[in-house]
Design a protein around this motif. Structure first.
Motif, short mmCIF file in Angstrom:
data_model
loop_
_atom_site.label_atom_id
_atom_site.label_comp_id
_atom_site.label_asym_id
_atom_site.label_seq_id
_atom_site.Cartn_x
_atom_site.Cartn_y
_atom_site.Cartn_z
N PRO A 8 0.82 -1.21 0.00
CA PRO A 8 0.00 0.00 0.00
C PRO A 8 0.86 1.26 0.00
N THR A 9 0.23 2.41 -0.12
CA THR A 9 0.94 3.68 -0.04
C THR A 9 1.40 3.94 1.38
N SER A 10 0.55 3.62 2.31
CA SER A 10 0.89 3.76 3.72
C SER A 10 0.09 2.74 4.53
N GLN A 11 0.59 2.45 5.73
CA GLN A 11 -0.05 1.43 6.55
C GLN A 11 0.31 1.65 8.01
N ILE A 12 -0.68 1.50 8.88
CA ILE A 12 -0.44 1.45 10.31
C ILE A 12 -0.66 0.01 10.75
N LEU A 13 0.31 -0.54 11.44
CA LEU A 13 0.31 -1.96 11.74
C LEU A 13 0.57 -2.19 13.22
N MET A 19 2.92 -8.65 7.65
CA MET A 19 2.60 -7.65 6.62
C MET A 19 3.44 -7.91 5.39
N LEU A 21 4.55 -6.09 1.82
CA LEU A 21 4.59 -4.92 0.96
C LEU A 21 4.78 -5.39 -0.47
N THR A 86 9.29 0.64 11.72
CA THR A 86 8.64 1.85 11.25
C THR A 86 9.62 2.59 10.35
N THR A 109 6.41 3.01 0.40
CA THR A 109 5.33 2.63 1.33
C THR A 109 5.73 3.13 2.70
N LEU A 111 5.29 2.95 6.52
CA LEU A 111 4.81 1.96 7.47
C LEU A 111 5.05 2.44 8.90
#
Lengths: 114, 113
Positions: A8-13, A19, A21, A86, A109, A111
């Motif tokens: 994804p373009t950005s992600q909070i995990l 995950m 990418l 991160t 991405t 993260l």
């Protein structure tokens, strides 16, 4: 020509989650790379692939795995994310694996691991 | 392994002035030195590169010089424009490491109108 796309373009995990990418290139390049970029620092190589079916470890491979089943795709997997992962992750490719080949980068991405 | 140091970390110039960014490397076997420009929210983009068999390369307002003896190379931007504002990265690579580059930490260039 799209070049390199990342998702994804950005992600909070959440920490401990798995995950992947995604990275896809449409230039039929043989070599592909994953870098991470931390604030105020340059890019550091995580893993690379000189050609489909082969992969190698870069400077900071721990906690990450890759696969290269075909020419176009080079996914990066975090098996169990930790906050130190991160970062902004960039995928890149080059026509060949040679030292003087131009590398083309994707948009990245972003993260955040909590 | 290779170590690349880049200076300065930030650089502010007036539009029309020149900007110079310097990098040093440690591995005398490195033979390829690309420079990348990274705009906010985007991936790095190659702007110029130099190979170890030449001392200088120029492309319009951008030039790169290489001193193999001293193991340093520099990016020169003349007649700077506001759109030159970005983060610039140098990198070093050697043949036996294929495409594995070592990057400097980047220089944030701000061109004031």
């Amino acid at each position: 020509i799209a070049g390199i796309t990342q998702a994804p373009t950005s992600q909070i995990l959440a920490a401990g989650r798995r995950m992947t990418l995604r990275c896809t290139q449409d230039m039929r390049h043989n070599a592909m790379y994953w870098y991470r970029q931390d604030l105020g620092l340059g890019l550091r190589l995580i893993h690379y692939s000189n050609t489909a079916g082969t992969t190698g470890k870069g400077e900071v491979p721990d906690g990450y795995s890759v696969s290269r089943a075909n020419t176009d795709d080079f996914p990066l997997t975090l098996a169990s994310a930790v906050p130190s992962q991160t970062s902004v992750y960039f995928c890149a490719s080059s026509a060949l694996a040679g030292a003087q080949e131009t590398q083309y980068f994707g948009p990245g991405t972003r993260l955040l691991v909590l | 392994g290779e170590n690349v140091e880049q200076h300065p970390s930030t650089l502010s110039v007036q539009e029309g002035d020149s900007a110079v960014i310097k990098c040093t490397y440690s591995d005398s076997a490195s033979n390829y030195f690309p420079w990348y420009k990274q705009e906010l929210g985007k991936g790095p983009q190659l702007i110029i590169d130099i190979r170890s068999n030449v001392g200088e390369k120029k492309d319009q307002r951008i030039a790169v010089t290489l001193n193999k003896t001293a193991k340093h190379f520099s990016l020169h931007i003349t007649e700077t424009q506001p759109e030159d504002s970005a983060v610039y990265f140098c990198a070093a690579r050697r043949s036996t490491n294929a495409g594995k580059s070592t990057f400097g930490d980047g220089t944030t260039l701000t061109v004031k109108p």
